[in-house]
Design a protein around this motif. Sequence first.
Motif, PDB file in Angstrom:
ATOM      1  N   ALA A 110       0.882  -1.434   0.170  1.00 24.78           N
ATOM      2  CA  ALA A 110       0.053  -0.037  -0.015  1.00 24.78           C
ATOM      3  C   ALA A 110       0.511   1.135  -0.179  1.00 24.78           C
ATOM      4  O   ALA A 110       0.448   2.689  -0.241  1.00 24.78           O
ATOM      5  N   GLY A 111       1.861   1.297   0.159  1.00 27.22           N
ATOM      6  CA  GLY A 111       2.919   2.308   0.817  1.00 27.22           C
ATOM      7  C   GLY A 111       2.752   2.584   1.921  1.00 27.22           C
ATOM      8  O   GLY A 111       1.914   3.806   2.224  1.00 27.22           O
ATOM      9  N   VAL A 112       3.505   2.694   2.472  1.00 26.53           N
ATOM     10  CA  VAL A 112       3.300   3.580   4.359  1.00 26.53           C
ATOM     11  C   VAL A 112       4.982   3.852   4.266  1.00 26.53           C
ATOM     12  O   VAL A 112       5.552   4.467   3.998  1.00 26.53           O
ATOM     13  N   GLY A 113       5.006   5.061   5.172  1.00 26.87           N
ATOM     14  CA  GLY A 113       5.593   5.957   5.886  1.00 26.87           C
ATOM     15  C   GLY A 113       7.040   4.806   6.294  1.00 26.87           C
ATOM     16  O   GLY A 113       7.269   4.337   6.338  1.00 26.87           O
ATOM     17  N   ARG A 114       7.694   6.416   6.349  1.00 21.72           N
ATOM     18  CA  ARG A 114       9.509   5.677   7.144  1.00 21.72           C
ATOM     19  C   ARG A 114       9.928   6.549   7.639  1.00 21.72           C
ATOM     20  O   ARG A 114       9.646   7.515   7.936  1.00 21.72           O
ATOM     21  N   PRO A 115       9.820   6.224   9.100  1.00 24.02           N
ATOM     22  CA  PRO A 115       9.682   4.512   9.279  1.00 24.02           C
ATOM     23  C   PRO A 115       8.403   3.742   9.533  1.00 24.02           C
ATOM     24  O   PRO A 115       7.385   5.036   9.490  1.00 24.02           O
ATOM     25  N   PHE A 116       7.980   2.691   9.762  1.00 20.68           N
ATOM     26  CA  PHE A 116       6.871   2.204  10.425  1.00 20.68           C
ATOM     27  C   PHE A 116       7.276   1.083  10.539  1.00 20.68           C
ATOM     28  O   PHE A 116       7.584   0.399  10.260  1.00 20.68           O
ATOM     29  N   ARG A 117       6.378   1.431  12.318  1.00 20.29           N
ATOM     30  CA  ARG A 117       6.475   0.872  12.814  1.00 20.29           C
ATOM     31  C   ARG A 117       5.488  -0.101  12.912  1.00 20.29           C
ATOM     32  O   ARG A 117       4.201  -0.078  12.660  1.00 20.29           O
ATOM     33  N   PHE A 118       5.429  -1.263  13.298  1.00 17.19           N
ATOM     34  CA  PHE A 118       4.436  -2.541  13.276  1.00 17.19           C
ATOM     35  C   PHE A 118       4.531  -3.270  14.546  1.00 17.19           C
ATOM     36  O   PHE A 118       5.493  -4.447  15.275  1.00 17.19           O
ATOM     37  N   ILE A 119       3.421  -3.439  15.513  1.00 19.81           N
ATOM     38  CA  ILE A 119       3.389  -4.047  16.850  1.00 19.81           C
ATOM     39  C   ILE A 119       3.188  -5.395  16.791  1.00 19.81           C
ATOM     40  O   ILE A 119       1.636  -4.744  16.739  1.00 19.81           O
ATOM     41  N   TYR A 120       3.275  -6.261  16.776  1.00 17.72           N
ATOM     42  CA  TYR A 120       1.724  -7.611  16.913  1.00 17.72           C
ATOM     43  C   TYR A 120       2.011  -7.408  17.886  1.00 17.72           C
ATOM     44  O   TYR A 120       2.932  -7.923  18.892  1.00 17.72           O
ATOM     45  N   MET A 121       0.998  -7.857  18.481  1.00 12.86           N
ATOM     46  CA  MET A 121      -0.137  -8.458  19.337  1.00 12.86           C
ATOM     47  C   MET A 121      -0.123  -9.648  19.905  1.00 12.86           C
ATOM     48  O   MET A 121      -0.156 -10.707  19.184  1.00 12.86           O
ATOM     49  N   SER A 122       1.108 -10.968  20.554  1.00  7.61           N
ATOM     50  CA  SER A 122       0.966 -12.014  20.193  1.00  7.61           C
ATOM     51  C   SER A 122       0.831 -12.398  22.182  1.00  7.61           C
ATOM     52  O   SER A 122       0.189 -12.012  22.975  1.00  7.61           O
ATOM     53  N   GLY A 123       1.270 -13.004  22.757  1.00  8.15           N
ATOM     54  CA  GLY A 123       1.552 -13.781  24.184  1.00  8.15           C
ATOM     55  C   GLY A 123       2.221 -14.161  25.327  1.00  8.15           C
ATOM     56  O   GLY A 123       3.218 -14.976  24.508  1.00  8.15           O
ATOM     57  N   ILE A 124       2.760 -14.431  25.839  1.00  9.07           N
ATOM     58  CA  ILE A 124       3.557 -14.763  27.246  1.00  9.07           C
ATOM     59  C   ILE A 124       4.349 -16.294  26.345  1.00  9.07           C
ATOM     60  O   ILE A 124       5.192 -16.515  26.256  1.00  9.07           O
ATOM     61  N   ALA A 125       3.026 -16.804  26.358  1.00  9.38           N
ATOM     62  CA  ALA A 125       3.341 -18.031  26.036  1.00  9.38           C
ATOM     63  C   ALA A 125       3.871 -18.851  24.670  1.00  9.38           C
ATOM     64  O   ALA A 125       3.996 -19.974  24.629  1.00  9.38           O
ATOM     65  N   ALA A 126       4.185 -17.884  24.075  1.00  9.75           N
ATOM     66  CA  ALA A 126       4.590 -18.059  22.238  1.00  9.75           C
ATOM     67  C   ALA A 126       5.372 -18.594  22.106  1.00  9.75           C
ATOM     68  O   ALA A 126       6.257 -17.569  22.676  1.00  9.75           O
ATOM     69  N   GLU A 127       5.723 -19.201  22.088  1.00  5.00           N
ATOM     70  CA  GLU A 127       7.600 -20.625  21.509  1.00  5.00           C
ATOM     71  C   GLU A 127       7.830 -19.825  20.450  1.00  5.00           C
ATOM     72  O   GLU A 127       7.143 -20.298  19.276  1.00  5.00           O
ATOM     73  N   ARG A 128       9.132 -18.967  20.410  1.00  8.09           N
ATOM     74  CA  ARG A 128       9.238 -18.782  19.004  1.00  8.09           C
ATOM     75  C   ARG A 128      10.097 -19.939  18.260  1.00  8.09           C
ATOM     76  O   ARG A 128      10.716 -20.247  17.691  1.00  8.09           O
ATOM     77  N   ASP A 129      10.935 -21.121  19.796  1.00  3.65           N
ATOM     78  CA  ASP A 129      11.655 -22.048  19.458  1.00  3.65           C
ATOM     79  C   ASP A 129      11.578 -23.198  19.029  1.00  3.65           C
ATOM     80  O   ASP A 129      10.767 -23.967  20.187  1.00  3.65           O
ATOM     81  N   GLN A 130      11.621 -23.465  17.821  1.00  2.00           N
ATOM     82  CA  GLN A 130      10.839 -24.444  17.029  1.00  2.00           C
ATOM     83  C   GLN A 130      10.628 -25.836  18.097  1.00  2.00           C
ATOM     84  O   GLN A 130      10.430 -27.123  17.445  1.00  2.00           O
ATOM     85  N   SER A 131      12.340 -25.750  18.106  1.00  2.00           N
ATOM     86  CA  SER A 131      12.683 -27.291  19.027  1.00  2.00           C
ATOM     87  C   SER A 131      11.839 -27.952  19.902  1.00  2.00           C
ATOM     88  O   SER A 131      12.535 -28.864  20.346  1.00  2.00           O
ATOM     89  N   LYS A 132      11.661 -26.791  20.583  1.00  4.49           N
ATOM     90  CA  LYS A 132      11.150 -27.235  21.781  1.00  4.49           C
ATOM     91  C   LYS A 132       9.746 -27.408  22.372  1.00  4.49           C
ATOM     92  O   LYS A 132       9.140 -27.259  20.612  1.00  4.49           O
ATOM     93  N   THR A 133       8.816 -28.082  23.300  1.00  8.92           N
ATOM     94  CA  THR A 133       7.675 -28.254  23.202  1.00  8.92           C
ATOM     95  C   THR A 133       7.101 -27.593  24.545  1.00  8.92           C
ATOM     96  O   THR A 133       7.726 -28.294  25.955  1.00  8.92           O
ATOM     97  N   PRO A 134       6.252 -26.651  24.018  1.00  7.43           N
ATOM     98  CA  PRO A 134       5.736 -26.067  25.295  1.00  7.43           C
ATOM     99  C   PRO A 134       5.264 -26.859  25.927  1.00  7.43           C
ATOM    100  O   PRO A 134       3.625 -27.530  25.771  1.00  7.43           O
ATOM    101  N   PRO A 135       4.797 -26.799  27.945  1.00  7.42           N
ATOM    102  CA  PRO A 135       3.905 -28.013  28.301  1.00  7.42           C
ATOM    103  C   PRO A 135       2.125 -27.719  27.846  1.00  7.42           C
ATOM    104  O   PRO A 135       2.060 -28.104  28.797  1.00  7.42           O
ATOM    105  N   PHE A 136       2.222 -25.949  27.344  1.00  8.08           N
ATOM    106  CA  PHE A 136       0.971 -25.540  27.518  1.00  8.08           C
ATOM    107  C   PHE A 136       0.282 -25.530  25.965  1.00  8.08           C
ATOM    108  O   PHE A 136       1.287 -25.004  25.336  1.00  8.08           O
ATOM    109  N   MET A 137      -0.829 -26.124  25.749  1.00  7.32           N
ATOM    110  CA  MET A 137      -1.079 -26.363  24.131  1.00  7.32           C
ATOM    111  C   MET A 137      -0.324 -26.106  23.182  1.00  7.32           C
ATOM    112  O   MET A 137       0.514 -24.773  22.931  1.00  7.32           O
ATOM    113  N   PRO A 138       1.382 -27.435  23.108  1.00  2.00           N
ATOM    114  CA  PRO A 138       1.894 -27.048  21.916  1.00  2.00           C
ATOM    115  C   PRO A 138       1.673 -26.624  20.761  1.00  2.00           C
ATOM    116  O   PRO A 138       2.576 -25.464  20.574  1.00  2.00           O
TER     117      PRO A 138
END
Length: 234
Positions: A110-138
Motif C-alpha cells: 500500500a505504501g507506508v511511511g519511513r519509518p513504519f513501526r509494526f507492533i504485533y500483539m502475541s502472548g507470553i506463552a508463544a514459543e519462538r524456538d521451534q525445537s521446544k515442546t511447550p507444556p501448555f497447548m504446544p
Amino acid sequence: MKLVVVGATGFVAQEVIRQSLRNPNIKSVVAVSRKPATPPTGLDASKLKSVGLKDYDEYSDEVKNELAGADGCIWTVAITPSKSKDFTFDEVKRVCYTSTLVGLNVLRGAGVGRPFRFIYMSGIAAERDQSKTPPFMPEYCLMRGETENRVLAFAAEHSSEGFEACVAKPGLITQDAASIARAEELKKTMGVPSVTVEEVSAAMLQQVLCGIEKEPLMNEDLVRIGRKTLEEGA
C-alpha cells in the motif's frame, strides 16, 4: 502519525483507539475490522476512519488505499487459547499466522511511511524456538511463536524500506474486577503475570509513536512503559 489498528473491535484494540483519539500526536486512526468500529463515547472521532473487510487475509483496493501513507500499525488479530478449542487448528493458524503475514505484505504494497513501526500483539506463552515442546497447548504456542519469527524476519528483510517490528507478549490482560480476581489466582497458582488493558494499550502506542525500546516487550515491560505513559498523560 497515521496509525492503523487491525482487529479494531477487540477489547484491547478498542482501548488503543480510545487512547489514540485523545493523543494529539496521532492525526489519523484507521480502524480495520470485519465489523464497523464504533467510536468511543464522549470523544471526538473526527480523525477515526472505520474500514471494513471480509476477512483479514482479503483486502480490496479500497481498503488498500485507506492504508496508504500509514506510519505505524498495531495488530491485535488472533484466536485466543481459550477460544481456539471452538475451531479447527487449520482455522486458528489461518487467523493467527497466515492473516498476519498477508497483512504485512498488504501494508508494504500500500505504501507506508519511513519509518513504519509494526507492533504485533502475541502472548507470553508463544514459543519462538521451534525445537521446544511447550507444556501448555504446544501446537498453538509454537504456531504463535513462529508467527512472531516471521513478523521479525519480514521487518529485517525490508528494513531498508523503513520497516521496524516488535512483539508485545502480555500475560493475562485485565479489564474488570472479575478478570483482576482471575489474574490474582493465576499468579498464585501458575505464576502467570498480568497487565491492565489500559497499560498494554498505552505501552504499544508509546512504542509505535516514539520508537521501539526493546524486542520483545514482555509483560513487565508493558506494565512499566504503560504505567509511565499513563502517568505522564494524566
